[in-house]
Design an enzyme around this catalytic site. Structure first.
Site, short mmCIF file in Angstrom:
data_model
loop_
_atom_site.label_atom_id
_atom_site.label_comp_id
_atom_site.label_asym_id
_atom_site.label_seq_id
_atom_site.Cartn_x
_atom_site.Cartn_y
_atom_site.Cartn_z
N CYS A 81 10.77 -123.95 -35.69
CA CYS A 81 11.51 -124.93 -34.89
C CYS A 81 10.63 -126.19 -34.78
CB CYS A 81 11.76 -124.34 -33.51
SG CYS A 81 12.52 -125.47 -32.33
N CYS A 190 15.09 -130.50 -38.42
CA CYS A 190 15.44 -129.44 -37.46
C CYS A 190 15.91 -128.27 -38.31
CB CYS A 190 16.56 -129.92 -36.54
SG CYS A 190 17.38 -128.60 -35.61
N1 DGL Z 1 15.99 -125.67 -34.58
C1 DGL Z 1 15.29 -126.52 -33.72
C2 DGL Z 1 14.39 -127.49 -34.49
O1 DGL Z 1 13.96 -127.18 -35.57
C3 DGL Z 1 15.94 -127.22 -32.58
C4 DGL Z 1 17.33 -127.06 -32.17
C5 DGL Z 1 17.48 -127.27 -30.67
O2 DGL Z 1 17.27 -126.29 -29.97
O3 DGL Z 1 17.77 -128.37 -30.22
O4 DGL Z 1 14.07 -128.54 -34.01
#
Ligand code: DGL
Length: 261
Positions: A81, A190
């Site tokens: 993430c 993301c």
């Molecule tokens: N998947 C997450 C990232 O790579 C973030 C998504 C979220 O929770 O806003 O930033």
């Protein structure tokens, strides 16, 4: 020489987490590159999204998740993430100095190699784009980069909605100012957005879409190798999927893990 303790630890799982199902895009690469490893993936769906929360809130949530993964004897942690990396990686590394913690960042560096006189679009959560880590990256590799915070976009992936009219409307609005520009690369900053590659490619045919997933998994392999923690070739790898949101998100994770993209 690997001693018995190290051999035991090498058989322990790798913990991986995200705010939700997006990190499955990293897990897919990890399973491909490291088939002998056991992975425990934790999606914090109950507390998603992370991208519109404060740094402090994301740090507190990330700490909780890491604690839960360490209770399961994980030998390494992958922060799948970008938002949690930005908010929590430095603190977690200071708190667990002996634990390999592999984190990710938007692929601005590889994108900078594709930039000439056009623009690079960098899509990420508001939290990632507002963070110090991104500012540092931007100062080094931000030439020609337009940063596009995308509140509400990860929710499409959480719902398993990887195409369709509502998503198209979201992208039409987001990309409108750049349709006639020379777009040289698009950074998917993301992990959720990796699942939207097909839809994004429809707006910018032929433009390279860059995520950090492959690089993150190669870094995991290097770290495990360096610390004699790689699972041996005869080990049976596997995946365990967990979610703070219960059974439904786990079903979405399973579907995304096997989806043809
Ligand atoms: N998947 C997450 C990232 O790579 C973030 C998504 C979220 O929770 O806003 O930033």
């Amino acid at each position: 020489m690997i001693n018995e303790n190290e051999r035991g630890e090498a058989l322990s799982p790798v913990g991986m987490f995200d705010s939700g199902v997006g990190g499955i895009s990293v897990l897919r690469e990890a399973v491909r590159l490291l088939p002998n490893e056991r992975f425990i993936f934790y999606g914090d769906t109950k507390n998603a999204p992370y991208g519109t929360k404060t740094k402090e809130a994301v740090l507190a949530l990330s700490r909780q998740v890491v604690k839960a993964l360490l209770k399961r004897q994980c030998k390494a942690i992958v922060i799948a993430c970008n938002t949690a990396t930005s908010a929590a990686a430095a603190d977690l590394r200071a708190e667990y100095p002996d634990l390999p913690i592999i984190a990710m960042e938007p692929a601005l560096k590889p994108a900078s190699l594709l930039h000439s006189d056009g623009v690079v679009l960098s899509l990420a959560t508001p939290g990632t784009i507002a963070g110090e880590k991104y500012a540092h990256l931007y100062a080094l590799y931000g030439k020609g980069v337009v940063s596009l915070p995308c509140p509400g976009l990860m929710e499409f992936v959480e719902r398993g909605e990887l195409d369709g009219p509502a998503l198209n409307r979201y992208f039409e609005t987001l990309f409108m100012p750049y349709r006639d520009k020379k777009v040289e690369a698009i950074v998917l900053g993301c992990t959720h957005y990796s699942f939207l590659k097909k839809s994004i490619a429809g707006f910018f045919p032929g433009v390279p879409l860059l995520d950090g997933n492959g690089g993150t998994v190669r870094q995991l392999r290097r770290r495990l190798e360096a610390q004699n923690l790689l699972a041996p070739a005869e080990a049976a790898g596997g995946v365990e999927l967990l979610s703070s949101g219960g059974g439904e998100p786990v079903k979405t994770m399973q579907a995304l893990l096997c989806a043809e993209l």
